[in-house]
Scaffold this active site. Structure first.
Site, PDB file in Angstrom:
ATOM      1  CG  ASP A   1      -2.274   0.081   0.887  1.00 38.00           C
ATOM      2  OD1 ASP A   1      -2.257   1.650   1.067  1.00 38.00           O
ATOM      3  OD2 ASP A   1      -2.922  -0.202   1.230  1.00 38.00           O
ATOM      4  CG  ASP A   2       0.265   6.037   0.336  1.00 40.65           C
ATOM      5  OD1 ASP A   2       0.824   6.164  -0.057  1.00 40.65           O
ATOM      6  OD2 ASP A   2      -0.507   7.140   0.820  1.00 40.65           O
TER       7      ASP A   2
ATOM      8  CE  LYS B   1      -6.101   1.090  -1.404  1.00 39.81           C
ATOM      9  NZ  LYS B   1      -5.801   0.255   0.126  1.00 39.81           N
TER      10      LYS B   1
ATOM     11  CG  ASP C   1      -6.258   5.647  -2.158  1.00 41.46           C
ATOM     12  OD1 ASP C   1      -7.641   6.156  -1.547  1.00 41.46           O
ATOM     13  OD2 ASP C   1      -5.697   5.763  -0.763  1.00 41.46           O
TER      14      ASP C   1
ATOM     15  NE  ARG D   1     -12.371   0.868   0.172  1.00 40.97           N
ATOM     16  CZ  ARG D   1     -11.096   1.641   0.490  1.00 40.97           C
ATOM     17  NH1 ARG D   1      -9.745   1.216   0.866  1.00 40.97           N
ATOM     18  NH2 ARG D   1     -11.379   2.715   1.525  1.00 40.97           N
TER      19      ARG D   1
ATOM     20  CG  ASP E   1      -9.864   3.323   4.573  1.00 40.93           C
ATOM     21  OD1 ASP E   1     -10.436   4.664   3.492  1.00 40.93           O
ATOM     22  OD2 ASP E   1      -8.615   3.910   4.800  1.00 40.93           O
TER      23      ASP E   1
HETATM   24  C1  GAL Z   1      -7.123   5.547   2.298  1.00 40.29           C
HETATM   25  C2  GAL Z   1      -6.974   4.524   1.328  1.00 40.29           C
HETATM   26  C3  GAL Z   1      -6.724   3.264   2.899  1.00 40.29           C
HETATM   27  C4  GAL Z   1      -5.480   3.091   2.208  1.00 40.29           C
HETATM   28  C5  GAL Z   1      -4.671   4.828   1.909  1.00 40.29           C
HETATM   29  C6  GAL Z   1      -2.960   4.800   2.602  1.00 40.29           C
HETATM   30  O1  GAL Z   1      -6.883   6.437   1.288  1.00 40.29           O
HETATM   31  O2  GAL Z   1      -8.351   4.155   1.341  1.00 40.29           O
HETATM   32  O3  GAL Z   1      -7.148   1.330   1.909  1.00 40.29           O
HETATM   33  O4  GAL Z   1      -4.807   2.890   1.249  1.00 40.29           O
HETATM   34  O5  GAL Z   1      -5.953   5.614   2.232  1.00 40.29           O
HETATM   35  O6  GAL Z   1      -3.464   6.390   2.318  1.00 40.29           O
END
Ligand code: GAL
Length: 492
Positions: free
Chosen positions: A75-76, A150, A152, A208, A212
């Site tokens: 992820d991020d 993924k 965002d 999505r 979250d």
């Molecule tokens: C949100 C996302 C999460 C995660 C997060 C990372 O916007 O919905 O699943 O990826 O950012 O910063």
């Protein structure tokens, strides 16, 4: 002559492929909802190469890779911005060998590799985003060997507010990924803004549909203001959304998920410690029943035996991976009990069609105490004929309990301990399913009993299924028509 015939056969196979492919102009992946592991729910920004590799090792040891959890998704927070030519760079402290090496190692373990970026100027944790750099970034991901993106929605420069504006913004990356020639599963993460379930099927493999998730079964939180009770237009998706909150939101448009393009209810919280065993069972069952993407979100080093025996339940995974690809629907919902900090208590019944004429039924108790619940045949088969008019409701069905064959704790513990001798002596293979060897589709076609659940009774014509359902728990069943199904009887 022989060669010519073979060439012709190859040409017509190619034609067939391109015709089939034309139905899914996108990329042909995610025929069933994607399964894997994503680090965000348990590790947030604390990511590095070793975390990903150790997750792959644990998944193999626990039998989860072979259960079908195929994608390892980073992820991020992996980024170090852009180099002078504008290309994205990985953080070299966290990923000293570079991302292509990470991808290689993950591929060598038999997994696919996912990464994260955003259709905005910055990611949500304020690293470089891909807006305006889509072509270049898609190529970078493809060059690194990425199989899943993924994507965002933070810092999108206000480019949202109508479905078309958002669609156009997300389509740029979809096209860019496709033009790399690499098959990359494209997973939108715009939290349901501008109704992605209405338009994302032609540009993405999943979307999505909510803010979250957090590790709570049903506790409301001010930061996740939309409840999903009646409204589906959520102006502020927020975060800290409970499992029931997300399930209630998707209940209004479960039918929008179709093969290759699925609702994504967010990564699972199973194993993160905030819910009871019954709550995690309910969460996991319903994510599978509505054909959500199934991405585990836990720390594998802390996984308990009980939680492993939720995540590896073959009868539930087979529900998510059912080849028909049709979500269950919420047939009824009643409010029960009182409103407290956990919100309004409620009970629900869900049902839906599965491949081969089977049905799924769930009795879900989100009330404050154990209660006896029942599902009548007229309600279970409501979609096949309203108000008891369906043929199905007049038939007899065997009821299979989808949780009755859950892996015993001592067997799951042996897997977690890496004690393969003990696991073998406890007959571990009779509890978990190896989808690397036989796909869920083939296993179901062969009536593999691991996938069907345990026969526990019969639903008679116009009868009902009655069960004690624990607080925040679920009873989940597969129904199979006695005597081989409607088709046979019709043919007589
Ligand atoms: C949100 C996302 C999460 C995660 C997060 C990372 O916007 O919905 O699943 O990826 O950012 O910063």
């Amino acid at each position: 002559m022989m060669l010519q015939i073979r060439m012709l056969a190859a040409a017509s196979a190619a034609l067939l492929f391109s015709q089939a492919h034309a139905l899914y102009p996108l990329n042909g992946v995610a025929k069933t909802p994607q399964m894997g592991w994503n680090n965000w729910n348990s590790f947030g920004c604390d990511v590095d190469e070793e975390l990903l590799i150790s997750a792959t090792e644990k998944l193999i040891q626990f039998g989860l890779r072979d259960a079908g959890y195929q994608y390892i998704v980073l992820d991020d927070c992996w980024s170090a911005g852009r180099s002078s030519n504008g290309s994205l760079r990985a953080n070299t402290t966290r990923f000293p060998n570079g991302m292509a090496k990470v991808a290689d190692r993950i591929h060598n373990e038999g997994f696919k590799f996912g990464m994260y970026s955003t259709a905005g100027t910055y990611t949500c944790a304020r690293y470089a985003g891909s807006l305006g750099y889509e072509k270049q970034d898609a190529q970078t991901f493809a060059d690194w060997g990425v199989d899943y993106l993924k994507y965002d929605n933070c810092y999108n420069e206000g480019q949202s507010g109508t479905p078309l504006i958002t669609y156009n913004r997300y389509k740029v990356m979809s096209d860019a990924l496709n033009s790399t020639g690499r098959q990359v599963l494209y997973s939108l993460c715009n939290w349901g803004e501008d109704y992605p379930w209405k338009w994302a099927q032609t540009v993405a493999n999943s979307w999505r549909m909510s803010g979250d998730i957090y590790d709570s079964f049903n506790r409301p939180d001010a930061r996740c203001p939309c409840t999903g009770n009646e409204e589906y237009n959520c102006a502020l998706p927020g975060f800290h959304c409970s499992a029931m909150n997300i399930l209630n939101k998707v209940s209004h448009y479960v039918d929008k998920g179709v093969p290759h393009a699925w609702n994504d209810l967010d990564a699972l919280e199973v194993g993160n410690g905030g819910m009871t065993d019954d709550e995690y069972k309910t969460h996991f069952t319903m994510w599978a029943a509505v054909k959500s993407a199934l991405l585990m979100g836990n720390n594998m080093d802390k996984l308990s035996a009980r939680d492993l025996s939720i995540l590896n339940n073959p009868a539930i995974i087979a529900l998510g991976q059912d080849p028909k690809g049709t979500s269950a629907v919420r047939v009824w919902r009643y409010y029960v009990d009182y409103v407290d900090k956990y919100g309004q208590g409620e009970i629900q019944m869900w049902s839906g069609q599965l491949a081969g004429g089977d049905y799924f039924v769930a009795l879900l108790n989100a009330g404050n105490k154990t209660r006896e619940m029942n599902a009548t045949a007229d309600d279970i088969f409501y979609d096949a004929g309203a108000e008891g008019t369906s043929k199905e409701s007049t038939m007899e069905w065997t009821i299979h309990d989808l949780w009755a064959n859950r892996m015993p704790e001592r067997v799951a513990q042996a897997l977690i301990d890496g004690n393969s001798t003990r696991a073998a002596s406890l007959n571990v293979t009779s509890y978990y399913y190896n989808a690397t060897e036989t796909s869920y589709e083939d296993g179901l076609a062969r009536n593999d009993t691991l996938l069907l659940g345990k026969p526990v009774g019969t639903l008679s014509a116009k009868g009902a299924i009655t069960a004690e359902v624990p607080r925040h728990g679920i009873m989940a069943y597969r129904l199979r028509m006695v005597g081989g199904g409607l088709r046979k009887r019709d043919e007589l």
